[in-house]
Design a protein around this motif. Sequence first.
Motif, PDB file in Angstrom:
ATOM      1  N   LEU A 710     -29.216  34.811 -27.294  1.00  0.00           N
ATOM      2  CA  LEU A 710     -29.430  34.649 -28.735  1.00  0.00           C
ATOM      3  C   LEU A 710     -28.303  35.316 -29.522  1.00  0.00           C
ATOM      4  O   LEU A 710     -27.687  34.701 -30.383  1.00  0.00           O
ATOM      5  N   ILE A 711     -28.019  36.602 -29.174  1.00  0.00           N
ATOM      6  CA  ILE A 711     -27.042  37.318 -30.008  1.00  0.00           C
ATOM      7  C   ILE A 711     -25.617  36.854 -29.731  1.00  0.00           C
ATOM      8  O   ILE A 711     -24.737  37.034 -30.560  1.00  0.00           O
ATOM      9  N   THR A 712     -25.373  36.273 -28.546  1.00  0.00           N
ATOM     10  CA  THR A 712     -24.020  35.775 -28.305  1.00  0.00           C
ATOM     11  C   THR A 712     -23.911  34.299 -28.687  1.00  0.00           C
ATOM     12  O   THR A 712     -22.856  33.688 -28.539  1.00  0.00           O
ATOM     13  N   GLY A 713     -25.031  33.681 -29.162  1.00  0.00           N
ATOM     14  CA  GLY A 713     -24.991  32.295 -29.635  1.00  0.00           C
ATOM     15  C   GLY A 713     -24.876  31.275 -28.527  1.00  0.00           C
ATOM     16  O   GLY A 713     -24.419  30.158 -28.738  1.00  0.00           O
ATOM     17  N   ASN A 714     -25.290  31.663 -27.319  1.00  0.00           N
ATOM     18  CA  ASN A 714     -25.159  30.756 -26.170  1.00  0.00           C
ATOM     19  C   ASN A 714     -26.439  29.918 -26.063  1.00  0.00           C
ATOM     20  O   ASN A 714     -27.302  30.155 -25.222  1.00  0.00           O
ATOM     21  N   LEU A 715     -26.566  28.899 -26.963  1.00  0.00           N
ATOM     22  CA  LEU A 715     -27.839  28.166 -27.083  1.00  0.00           C
ATOM     23  C   LEU A 715     -28.086  27.237 -25.896  1.00  0.00           C
ATOM     24  O   LEU A 715     -29.231  26.979 -25.527  1.00  0.00           O
ATOM     25  N   ASP A 716     -27.000  26.768 -25.251  1.00  0.00           N
ATOM     26  CA  ASP A 716     -27.179  25.903 -24.075  1.00  0.00           C
ATOM     27  C   ASP A 716     -27.968  26.625 -23.005  1.00  0.00           C
ATOM     28  O   ASP A 716     -28.939  26.113 -22.446  1.00  0.00           O
ATOM     29  N   LYS A 717     -27.483  27.858 -22.721  1.00  0.00           N
ATOM     30  CA  LYS A 717     -28.138  28.612 -21.640  1.00  0.00           C
ATOM     31  C   LYS A 717     -29.538  29.030 -22.052  1.00  0.00           C
ATOM     32  O   LYS A 717     -30.428  29.162 -21.220  1.00  0.00           O
ATOM     33  N   PRO A 801     -25.520  33.602 -34.751  1.00  0.00           N
ATOM     34  CA  PRO A 801     -24.775  34.792 -34.303  1.00  0.00           C
ATOM     35  C   PRO A 801     -23.481  34.976 -35.095  1.00  0.00           C
ATOM     36  O   PRO A 801     -22.838  34.002 -35.475  1.00  0.00           O
ATOM     37  N   VAL A 802     -23.129  36.265 -35.346  1.00  0.00           N
ATOM     38  CA  VAL A 802     -21.909  36.578 -36.104  1.00  0.00           C
ATOM     39  C   VAL A 802     -20.697  36.113 -35.305  1.00  0.00           C
ATOM     40  O   VAL A 802     -19.749  35.565 -35.846  1.00  0.00           O
ATOM     41  N   MET A 803     -20.724  36.349 -33.988  1.00  0.00           N
ATOM     42  CA  MET A 803     -19.563  35.984 -33.181  1.00  0.00           C
ATOM     43  C   MET A 803     -20.068  35.182 -32.001  1.00  0.00           C
ATOM     44  O   MET A 803     -20.883  35.665 -31.228  1.00  0.00           O
ATOM     45  N   CYS A 804     -19.617  33.963 -31.913  1.00  0.00           N
ATOM     46  CA  CYS A 804     -20.172  33.107 -30.865  1.00  0.00           C
ATOM     47  C   CYS A 804     -19.521  33.395 -29.518  1.00  0.00           C
ATOM     48  O   CYS A 804     -18.294  33.338 -29.408  1.00  0.00           O
ATOM     49  N   GLY A 805     -20.347  33.675 -28.508  1.00  0.00           N
ATOM     50  CA  GLY A 805     -19.886  33.753 -27.113  1.00  0.00           C
ATOM     51  C   GLY A 805     -18.761  34.742 -26.881  1.00  0.00           C
ATOM     52  O   GLY A 805     -18.316  35.452 -27.756  1.00  0.00           O
ATOM     53  N   GLY A 806     -18.306  34.790 -25.641  1.00  0.00           N
ATOM     54  CA  GLY A 806     -17.120  35.580 -25.277  1.00  0.00           C
ATOM     55  C   GLY A 806     -17.377  37.078 -25.323  1.00  0.00           C
ATOM     56  O   GLY A 806     -18.364  37.552 -25.855  1.00  0.00           O
ATOM     57  N   ASP A 807     -16.461  37.832 -24.733  1.00  0.00           N
ATOM     58  CA  ASP A 807     -16.561  39.291 -24.714  1.00  0.00           C
ATOM     59  C   ASP A 807     -15.962  39.873 -25.976  1.00  0.00           C
ATOM     60  O   ASP A 807     -15.184  39.229 -26.659  1.00  0.00           O
ATOM     61  N   TRP A 808     -16.311  41.111 -26.222  1.00  0.00           N
ATOM     62  CA  TRP A 808     -15.685  41.796 -27.352  1.00  0.00           C
ATOM     63  C   TRP A 808     -14.208  41.956 -27.038  1.00  0.00           C
ATOM     64  O   TRP A 808     -13.838  42.231 -25.898  1.00  0.00           O
ATOM     65  N   PRO A 809     -13.374  41.846 -28.079  1.00  0.00           N
ATOM     66  CA  PRO A 809     -11.950  42.120 -27.813  1.00  0.00           C
ATOM     67  C   PRO A 809     -11.802  43.616 -27.539  1.00  0.00           C
ATOM     68  O   PRO A 809     -12.284  44.428 -28.320  1.00  0.00           O
ATOM     69  N   LEU A 810     -11.209  43.966 -26.418  1.00  0.00           N
ATOM     70  CA  LEU A 810     -11.015  45.389 -26.094  1.00  0.00           C
ATOM     71  C   LEU A 810      -9.624  45.806 -26.541  1.00  0.00           C
ATOM     72  O   LEU A 810      -8.700  45.006 -26.551  1.00  0.00           O
TER      73      LEU A 810
END
Length: 1214
Positions: A710-717, A801-810
């Motif tokens: 939900l929070i990463t916006g991964n609605l498919d999964k 979600p504010v930021m869709c998918g992916g990891d945080w930029p480190l």
Amino acid sequence: MLTKFETKSNRVKGLTFHPKRPWILASLHSGVIQLWDYRMGTLIDRFDEHEGPVRGVHFHNSQPLFVSGGDDYKIKVWNYKTHRCLFTLLGHLDYIRTVQFHHENPWIVSASDDQTIRIWNWQSRTCISVLTGHNHYVMCASFHPKEDLVVSASLDQTVRVWDIGSLRKKTVSPADDLMRFTQMNSDLFGGVDAIVKYVLEGHDRGVNWASFHPTLPLIVSGADDRQVKLWRMNETKAWEVDTLRGHMNNVSSVMFHAKQDIIVSNSEDKSIRVWDATKRTGIQTFRREHDRFWILAVHPEINLLAAGHDNGMIVFKLERERPAFALSGDSLFYAKDRFLRYYEYSTQKDSQVIPIRRPGTPSLNQSPRTLSYSPTENAVLICSDLDGGSYELYIIPKDSVGRSDVVQDAKRGTGGSAVFIARNRFAVLEKSTSQVLVKNLKNEVVKKSSLPIPTDAIFYAGTGNLLCRSEDKVVIFDLQQRLVLGELQTPFVRYVVWSNDMESVALLSKHTIIIASKKLVLQCTLHETIRVKSGAWDDNGVFIYTTLNHIKYCLPNGDSGIIRTLDVPIYITKVSGNTIFCLDRDGKNRAITINATEYVFKLALLRKKYDHVMSMIRNSQLCGQAMIAYLQQKGFPEVALHFVEDERIRFNLALESGNISVAVASATQINDKDLWYRLGVEALRQGNSGIVEFAYQQTKNFERLSFLYLITGNLDKLSKLMKIAEVKNNVMGQFHNALYLGDVKERVKILENAGHLPLAYITASVHGLNDIAERLATELGDNVPSLPEGKTPSLLMPPSPVMCGGDWPLLRVMRGIFEGGLESAGRGGAVDEEEDVEGDWGEELDMVDVDGMENRDIEALLNEEENDEEGGWGVLDDLELPPELDTPKASANARTSVFVTPTQGMPVSQIWSQKSSLAAEQAAAGSFDTAMRLLHRQLGIKNFAPLKSMFLDLYSGSHSYLRALSSSPVVPLAIERGWSESSSPNVRGPPALVFDFSQLEEKLKSGYKATTSGKFTEALRLFLSILHTIPLVVVESRREVDEVKELVTLVKEYVLGLKMELKRRETKDDPVRQQELAAYFTHCNLQAPHLRLALLSAMGVCYKAKNLATAYNFAKRLLETNPVESQAKMARQVVQAAERNMTDETKLNYDFRNPFVICGSTYVPIYRGQKDISCPYCTARFVPGQEGNICTVCDLAVIGADASGLLCSPSQVR
């Protein structure tokens, strides 16, 4: 006598040393047997099964056994490992005086008041012989250390020697009855087991003790006639050799010393006496105040004795065993057996140099204590305790190394200690006057110097300097300038070891090592439970030292550890690489090879030499829990990771160091639910959603997975999870996922299937699904729930979600030296890089559900139509490109229309930082650490907390920011001091500063005003604010610099005075202290109106407390300041009252006639002539005990610190 250990207990009647371990058994008159560790000084165990006194006790020389005999007629054999009595031997009919194990046969000999001596076999637990012949109590009996003899002493005034040779031949465990019968016969009728060989008669009273010499055919005995007699024997007879007279009462015990040619005896006259066995004369006597001595024991291996008395026992040595030595470059001079010897480290060659002749001394402990060497003059100073402390000076002839036949007359003198302090000068301590005499090589006094402390020993501390020791401190004293260069509170220092560069010194006391700088600034302290013996510095600046049973190291930061254990104590002379050179107790040079890897590794970590650390990790076998714990504790978990094989420890270290890839590998190996959970938490902290997903999938944690999607916006999964929940018949999970997805139809369907028709109807009608709502209404019939009137429903939909998918930029950082360099050395099992760990975890992992269906099967069912691959970027492979060589390459210098970025210039803040040496300008440039270093160097400031906000103000005040476009970054601008339009654009002016001198003058006026109106807290805040701002003010001219310095002194006086006044108001219950503080306030350098008010206040306080004489003094001072009429009137009234009765009711610590300054911390006067120290910034004065603390007046600088002074103007730098 050198006492090593002492106990307090009931009367000690029996003693025995353990042959190998540092243990001693003491049997007491109370019936208890105590087992002590004399090295650690601890009681290990106690055995108390005897009833009544235990008079005899003895350790077996190889088995974990000891035997005891007591007044209960019992002999008990104990196992000290199992802490229990194994068996009891019965047979004696009266008190048992002594018991002893045989050195090789399984025998015990016991002596008893029943006038017999019995020999027992402790394996068969039978008595194998009874020795009869004495006609009074037998006081002691013991085996000969080598031959088949027993010696016994009795109150019948004789010493008997028995031959037990036939006992060896006698069968101990008979094989048949016949043998047993003949044995029984011979026992009944006095068989020939043991025969009396000699009867020694000569004592006039009962004999208490007799013992054999360990190697010679000698016997020594002690008796109630107060005499010690020496007897010699041969094969056929024995005779008296000599009598040693001196004891004043019964002699209790007497022994030959195992190592030296001496006899030791003790007596009920409360003394221990030492006799020369060859000259047969008394050497020394040790007396106790109130305790009679009863027993002696000699250690079989080492130079230790023990004596039992009425109130305990003592373990002691007769002589020091530490050889005197001096190091000089590659060679060592040391004293051994009345010779000065020379040892060369490089060749390991040892030779005699000269004999050090001594007149025959009748007492012990006269061997050389210390040795000092002057290499240029080839001279040696040897100090000993002879005549209460004396020295001998030898000049070594150049050719005499190796030829030790040259006897020379030494130049002698008396003195506590003597050391070379220069090429041809040495210092001798006169303890009585605490003076040092400096002498030349002709033994003539060149100079006398008084020492700053009562000194009992001096040590070398660099050319012309001495380290003086007293009971509780050491000081370094410069003999030339007669100055104290440094002092340090220490326990009693026994040895001093300087590092090779003379920058550090180790001070060794009995149980402590103190490492300090050459000015005696403390660096670290180490405590040892076992006695510290010696030490030396290695080439890296690590101090290597020995205790009685370990070689250890101490790093500059105080970390220590064991290098290896020792069987016998040694004295380190030099450490070179992996070799320790040392002298043992016999004065032999030894070289011990050690493994220095551990401390070299720790030192490299400490000094941040990471390349060195790297190479050591790759090439050495550093491992062990201790090393891992050390690396973790010091904040290097990523280094510890490379030593660990255990997966759990690897996992913990990887999490600690944030190394997700290693943590994943370890978690996969272990596959423990708890570890996956912890991995998920850490990955979530790092924003690595791929790993979080993987961790949740491993533990089948579908609720967490749903929320993650939900929070990463991964609605498919999320929709796939909903299908999984449906297959697994998890209604709640299905509903949650539908809620997260915002799938209203699905929610209505779930509610309908679960039988919640009213809820399904409401959900459908609120969300506008009218056709479904109508269908449900017909099903519900009359039970249709009513919807609230006049409300507009807000739909329950998930937030996007504010930021869709992916990891945080480190943040991109340089790889640490350890991660980069060690990957290759690391293990192959670890996941290579984080990139490999990511991918689309959900599709790759097999999530097996309850029904045995795999996640990917569901996806196959759902995504059949999505099987064709996506086109991606479109294929470029089919472009028909011409061959590469036809394309002409642009020449390097051909001008093209491509934009070339201009080279970046140097940031202004960097220019400021490079150009300025003023702290304020460094802070404005953002170089806070440089500013702090400058302030520490110039003003000794260590507490920067009050300056933090000012640093930030300076920085933000000298920078501004422009926004150009919303998409481009802000443009920083530097604001310069004194900028004008005509200034050159290429020359940078200094930064603009938010603090200036005029502001401080305004604050000063406000402070004066608040003081006058009595708002002391407010005034103190203003004055302190001025003190805190001054270090960050910049002025232009030299005149202004002087004004700034005057302002510091002025404000300091007010801060000190106001702090005392506020303290006075707190101490309401202590009138004496109130008066003192009021009096001291009048001695602060205040403005006239404030001084009048202070005098008025002090006068009032003292007058109320009936201290009229002191009040009179304040009134007089007030009248001298031309006060206003109301104040003058009150002062005159006090003067009149005081003149009638010029007395003080209470005594104050205040003498106005003697000029003084006030300590800024303790608020006590420091009168002229007393020692004080000051704050390097505000110049407040303090008592010497405050040195090293933060100044309580300015709250910034360290009291007594070295500082170069306030730098606040470019004119001071030019």
